[in-house]
Design a protein around this motif. Structure first.
Motif, short mmCIF file in Angstrom:
data_model
loop_
_atom_site.label_atom_id
_atom_site.label_comp_id
_atom_site.label_asym_id
_atom_site.label_seq_id
_atom_site.Cartn_x
_atom_site.Cartn_y
_atom_site.Cartn_z
N UNK A 302 0.50 -1.54 0.05
CA UNK A 302 -0.13 0.15 -0.51
C UNK A 302 1.05 0.92 -0.47
N UNK A 303 0.66 1.92 -0.70
CA UNK A 303 1.24 3.24 -0.93
C UNK A 303 0.94 3.65 0.81
N UNK A 304 2.38 4.66 1.27
CA UNK A 304 2.66 4.96 2.07
C UNK A 304 3.10 6.78 1.92
N UNK A 305 2.14 7.66 3.42
CA UNK A 305 2.26 8.80 2.92
C UNK A 305 2.81 9.73 4.55
N UNK A 306 3.69 9.63 4.66
CA UNK A 306 3.98 9.33 5.87
C UNK A 306 5.44 11.27 6.96
N UNK A 307 4.76 11.95 7.55
CA UNK A 307 5.89 12.74 7.71
C UNK A 307 7.26 12.60 7.91
N UNK A 308 8.02 13.97 7.17
CA UNK A 308 9.02 13.83 7.06
C UNK A 308 9.97 14.01 8.69
N UNK A 309 10.06 13.38 9.36
CA UNK A 309 10.37 13.32 10.72
C UNK A 309 10.43 11.93 11.09
N UNK A 310 11.16 12.08 12.73
CA UNK A 310 11.96 11.07 12.78
C UNK A 310 12.29 9.79 12.19
N UNK A 320 12.24 7.18 -1.47
CA UNK A 320 12.16 6.18 -2.73
C UNK A 320 10.67 5.38 -2.60
N UNK A 321 10.93 4.85 -1.03
CA UNK A 321 10.03 3.74 -0.90
C UNK A 321 8.56 3.99 -0.33
N UNK A 322 7.91 5.64 0.26
CA UNK A 322 7.12 6.48 -0.28
C UNK A 322 7.36 7.59 -0.36
N UNK A 323 6.22 8.10 0.48
CA UNK A 323 5.69 9.59 0.06
C UNK A 323 6.27 10.39 1.38
N UNK A 324 7.08 11.59 1.66
CA UNK A 324 7.30 12.28 2.46
C UNK A 324 6.78 13.78 2.51
N UNK A 325 6.38 13.96 3.49
CA UNK A 325 5.40 15.42 3.86
C UNK A 325 6.21 16.13 5.10
N UNK A 348 3.47 1.83 -9.33
CA UNK A 348 4.22 0.42 -9.36
C UNK A 348 5.21 0.01 -8.56
N UNK A 349 6.08 1.41 -9.15
CA UNK A 349 7.44 1.36 -9.37
C UNK A 349 7.80 1.19 -7.43
N UNK A 350 7.37 1.95 -7.48
CA UNK A 350 7.24 2.44 -6.20
C UNK A 350 7.15 1.36 -4.67
N UNK A 351 6.30 0.81 -5.24
CA UNK A 351 4.89 -0.17 -4.21
C UNK A 351 6.57 -1.26 -4.74
N UNK A 352 6.94 -2.07 -5.49
CA UNK A 352 7.69 -3.08 -5.43
C UNK A 352 8.86 -2.98 -5.10
N UNK A 353 9.57 -1.82 -5.04
CA UNK A 353 10.86 -1.28 -4.22
C UNK A 353 10.79 -1.47 -2.17
N UNK A 354 9.62 -1.20 -2.12
CA UNK A 354 8.33 -0.56 -0.52
C UNK A 354 9.13 -1.90 0.22
N UNK A 355 8.57 -2.92 -0.86
CA UNK A 355 8.04 -4.12 -0.13
C UNK A 355 9.24 -5.03 -0.22
N UNK A 356 9.99 -4.88 -0.84
CA UNK A 356 11.13 -5.32 -1.41
C UNK A 356 12.33 -5.19 -0.11
#
Ligand code: UDP
Ligand code: GLC
Length: 384
Positions: A302-310, A320-325, A348-356
């Motif tokens: 599943x695509x991840x959107x997360x805050x850019x901290x910690x 590279x493996x999700x969206x940072x905000x 699609x590429x991002x999801x495959x990369x994130x899972x690996x």
């Protein structure tokens, strides 16, 4: 079966992320015990894994002691704290090592370890910073860690840096990233939504306990500007944040979001629910020490959107493996959700990369090996 007799100590009876890690760590350690400050679902879950459970007679509701409490306000508590220290020291004498799994557990276990003369490991699941802890607590934690801990296990570089910046000794640190299991078999989001009775419109989800620093309110602000997007809010107030939970529900009514924001409460089928949404949002406004849900979403595809901290920028490899905000920025979050829902080819590429990446870096076996190594090293190496 692991030979060490470890006394695991946790202040809570609830099962948050740190306790889910503990449940994995205790597997195969039937010579060990858990000392809990209070009753709750954690005790039976540990007992199922064959641990001997000791529940304090004095620890109930101690979790509600606020982090900004002054020494003065703490005075009525002192007698109870002394009694808990004595209970831990007594229990520690029939064990080889004490392993504190939370900040409150560590402080009392550290004092108890002096009397019991047992080595102490601190699994620090928090970022020691003013965002999370008062000045008095930080000073006490670091002082005790520097003097008493044989090792401090942290789940991320962000948690390590905060510990060192607060004055902690860097030679104590062992970075052990959290390990997460693969989700059950893949099903299509459409199938899952039908079986879970979720809406078919574009759907995002947040899967954290309800707590202000987890930032669910920022997501609601973003959704107020996105009339076509639905949302599931999974999780409950586990650690005394009921007022925040009520505030969120009030906010949904006040913003006219009731027909598209669904509160599902605490659930035991998070990986399945994650696979049913179009994006997993992780809107913490304070730096996240790790964030199990980030990796769970990566494993669930599943695509991840997360805050850019910690730890989030590390886990998502700088985007590279999700969206940072940016944290606490509803407009940026709304833009990121819209971008993900538009399903660009790059996703699609991002999801495959994130899972690996999640499978390679954040496996349970890897985590358990490293922790086992720390425990064995402490047993053979450290006499308190
Ligand atoms: N979780 C759960 N049920 C819920 C909400 C969350 O089982 O209703 C799980 C979630 O899947 C994750 C953990 O609780 O594994 C929370 O860990 P995380 O590291 O994300 O945050 P914490 O709450 O420990 O700060
Ligand atoms: C804590 C942190 C969370 C982390 C979890 C397990 O609850 O808030 O970020 O993932 O512990 O280490």
């Amino acid at each position: 079966m692991s030979p060490e007799r470890v006394l695991f100590v946790d202040h809570t009876g609830q099962i948050g992320g740190a306790e889910l890690i503990l449940l994995d760590v205790v597997e195969g350690r039937s010579r060990s015990s858990a000392f809990l400050f209070e009753d709750g679902p954690l005790g039976p879950a540990l007992a199922e894994r064959k641990l001997n459970i000791i529940v304090s007679n004095w620890g109930r509701n101690l979790s509600n002691f606020r982090r900004d409490s002054s020494w003065f306000a703490a005075v009525p508590l002192v007698a109870r704290l002394v009694a808990i220290v004595a209970e831990i020291a007594r229990a520690a004498r029939s064990h080889d090592i004490v392993y504190a799994n939370s900040q409150k557990a560590f402080v009392l276990a550290a004092i108890a370890s002096v009397f019991a003369r047992r080595p102490l490991i601190w699994h620090l699941h928090d970022i020691i910073s003013p965002d999370h802890f008062g000045a008095m607590q930080r000073r006490m934690q670091v002082l005790l860690a520097n003097r008493r801990a044989a090792k401090v296990i942290v789940p991320s570089q962000a948690a390590a840096t905060a510990f060192i910046e607060a004055g902690g000794r860097s030679d104590l640190i062992e970075i052990v990233p959290n390990g997460l299991a693969l989700p059950p078999e893949a099903r299509t989001p459409a199938e899952l939504r039908r079986s879970l009775e979720l809406p078919t419109r574009p759907l995002v989800g947040v899967f954290s306990r309800l707590a202000r620093w987890k930032g669910q309110h920022v997501l609601l602000e973003a959704l107020a500007t996105m009339p076509d997007v639905g949302c599931i809010i999974v999780g409950d107030a586990l650690f005394g944040e009921q007022a925040y939970a009520a505030e969120l529900k009030q906010m949904v009514l006040a913003r006219g979001l009731a027909d598209r924001v669904h509160f599902l409460g605490h659930r035991n089928d998070v990986p399945k629910l994650m696979m049913a949404v179009d994006a997993m949002v992780h809107p913490s406004i304070d730096p996240e020490p790790f964030g199990r849900t980030l990796v769970e979403a990566m494993l669930a595809g599943v695509p991840v959107i997360a805050t850019n901290a910690g730890a989030a920028p590390d886990i998502l490899e700088g985007g590279k493996a999700g969206t940072l905000i940016p944290p606490n920025d509803p407009a940026a979050l709304a833009r990121a959700i819209a971008d993900v829902l538009a399903k660009p080819a790059t996703l699609k590429d991002q999801l495959a990369y994130a899972s690996a990446r999640a499978q390679a870096q954040y496996g349970v076996a890897q985590m358990l090996d490293k922790i086992d190594h720390v425990i064995r090293g402490t047993r053979t190496g450290a006499a308190a």
